[in-house]
Design a protein around this motif. Structure first.
Motif, PDB file in Angstrom:
ATOM      1  N   UNK A 142      19.448 -20.423  31.751  1.00  0.00           N
ATOM      2  CA  UNK A 142      18.189 -21.176  31.736  1.00  0.00           C
ATOM      3  C   UNK A 142      17.033 -20.324  32.261  1.00  0.00           C
ATOM      4  N   UNK A 143      17.297 -19.505  33.266  1.00  0.00           N
ATOM      5  CA  UNK A 143      16.241 -18.644  33.819  1.00  0.00           C
ATOM      6  C   UNK A 143      15.794 -17.605  32.789  1.00  0.00           C
ATOM      7  N   UNK A 144      16.738 -17.082  32.033  1.00  0.00           N
ATOM      8  CA  UNK A 144      16.399 -16.094  30.997  1.00  0.00           C
ATOM      9  C   UNK A 144      15.548 -16.751  29.912  1.00  0.00           C
ATOM     10  N   UNK A 145      15.960 -17.941  29.467  1.00  0.00           N
ATOM     11  CA  UNK A 145      15.204 -18.649  28.431  1.00  0.00           C
ATOM     12  C   UNK A 145      13.816 -19.010  28.944  1.00  0.00           C
ATOM     13  N   UNK A 204      16.984  -9.830  27.213  1.00  0.00           N
ATOM     14  CA  UNK A 204      17.948 -10.876  27.567  1.00  0.00           C
ATOM     15  C   UNK A 204      19.136 -10.260  28.294  1.00  0.00           C
ATOM     16  N   UNK A 205      19.642  -9.173  27.796  1.00  0.00           N
ATOM     17  CA  UNK A 205      20.807  -8.532  28.414  1.00  0.00           C
ATOM     18  C   UNK A 205      20.466  -7.962  29.790  1.00  0.00           C
ATOM     19  N   UNK A 206      19.273  -7.405  29.941  1.00  0.00           N
ATOM     20  CA  UNK A 206      18.860  -6.893  31.249  1.00  0.00           C
ATOM     21  C   UNK A 206      18.770  -8.021  32.268  1.00  0.00           C
ATOM     22  N   UNK A 207      18.176  -9.130  31.872  1.00  0.00           N
ATOM     23  CA  UNK A 207      18.021 -10.267  32.791  1.00  0.00           C
ATOM     24  C   UNK A 207      19.398 -10.827  33.177  1.00  0.00           C
ATOM     25  N   UNK A 208      20.313 -10.897  32.219  1.00  0.00           N
ATOM     26  CA  UNK A 208      21.658 -11.379  32.536  1.00  0.00           C
ATOM     27  C   UNK A 208      22.386 -10.415  33.456  1.00  0.00           C
ATOM     28  N   UNK A 209      22.236  -9.118  33.214  1.00  0.00           N
ATOM     29  CA  UNK A 209      22.884  -8.111  34.053  1.00  0.00           C
ATOM     30  C   UNK A 209      22.324  -8.147  35.477  1.00  0.00           C
ATOM     31  N   UNK A 221      21.005 -16.480  20.059  1.00  0.00           N
ATOM     32  CA  UNK A 221      21.072 -17.385  18.913  1.00  0.00           C
ATOM     33  C   UNK A 221      20.066 -18.528  19.032  1.00  0.00           C
ATOM     34  N   UNK A 222      19.569 -18.797  20.236  1.00  0.00           N
ATOM     35  CA  UNK A 222      18.602 -19.876  20.460  1.00  0.00           C
ATOM     36  C   UNK A 222      17.159 -19.407  20.374  1.00  0.00           C
ATOM     37  N   UNK A 223      16.932 -18.085  20.368  1.00  0.00           N
ATOM     38  CA  UNK A 223      15.574 -17.552  20.392  1.00  0.00           C
ATOM     39  C   UNK A 223      15.153 -17.081  19.005  1.00  0.00           C
ATOM     40  N   UNK A 224      13.932 -17.429  18.626  1.00  0.00           N
ATOM     41  CA  UNK A 224      13.383 -17.095  17.313  1.00  0.00           C
ATOM     42  C   UNK A 224      12.802 -15.683  17.328  1.00  0.00           C
ATOM     43  N   UNK A 225      13.039 -14.965  16.245  1.00  0.00           N
ATOM     44  CA  UNK A 225      12.385 -13.670  16.055  1.00  0.00           C
ATOM     45  C   UNK A 225      10.930 -13.955  15.684  1.00  0.00           C
ATOM     46  N   UNK A 226      10.003 -13.407  16.430  1.00  0.00           N
ATOM     47  CA  UNK A 226       8.584 -13.671  16.201  1.00  0.00           C
ATOM     48  C   UNK A 226       8.073 -12.964  14.943  1.00  0.00           C
ATOM     49  N   UNK A 227       8.803 -11.990  14.465  1.00  0.00           N
ATOM     50  CA  UNK A 227       8.418 -11.285  13.237  1.00  0.00           C
ATOM     51  C   UNK A 227       8.970 -12.030  12.021  1.00  0.00           C
ATOM     52  N   UNK A 228      10.252 -12.321  12.032  1.00  0.00           N
ATOM     53  CA  UNK A 228      10.905 -12.983  10.894  1.00  0.00           C
ATOM     54  C   UNK A 228      10.607 -14.478  10.880  1.00  0.00           C
TER      55      UNK A 228
END
Length: 151
Positions: free
Chosen positions: A79-82, A68-73, A41-48
């Motif tokens: 913060x590291x993912x962002x 994002x899900x891979x990095x969390x898993x 929800x905090x990350x912007x879609x670069x296309x839209x």
């Protein structure tokens, strides 16, 4: 039949963004999925560019959601993912930019514009008040005015 279709559309349209995340992207751990949704929800879609990746159906948004899900898993913190996504795509990918020296103008501009507007209003009000007073009438003008006002 048309009222039924209209009722369906009115019911289904508000839930459109909820279907952006495909079922194959959802993590099995509910806590990780909640974190992934919050980050998405905090990350912007670069296309839209005006939607979060959580709301977008674009391929790039899907790739970012999976990333994002891979990095969390793998055990990364939120913060590291962002930070990882920002390092790859730049600050523009954040829907809410960070407060740093390079974004100081961005964050300070609304307050600055309000202050400039307030000062402008005060100066204009003082000028108008000064003009409203004007100069007093001379004795000759007072006499002419009396003659005009008498019936």
């Amino acid at each position: 039949m048309k009222p039924l279709l209209l009722a369906f559309l009115l019911f289904a349209l508000p839930f459109g963004p909820a279907f952006a995340v495909n079922p194959d992207e959802v993590l099995s751990d509910p806590a990780l999925e909640t974190r992934a949704r919050a980050i998405s929800a905090e990350l912007r879609c670069m296309v839209c560019q005006n939607q979060s990746i959580d709301d977008s159906n674009a391929e790039l948004a899907k790739d970012l959601r999976v990333l994002v899900r891979e990095r969390l898993a793998n055990g990364d913190s939120d913060e590291a993912v962002i930070d990882y996504v920002v390092s790859r795509y730049g600050e523009f990918v954040l829907l809410k930019p960070r407060f740093e020296t390079k974004t100081l103008i961005l964050w300070g501009m609304p307050a600055t514009l309000l202050l400039i507007g307030a000062i402008t209003l005060v100066v204009a009000a003082r000028r108008r008040a000064g003009q409203a007073k004007g100069t007093p009438l001379s004795e000759d003008e007072k006499e002419k005015l009396k003659k005009l006002l008498q019936p």
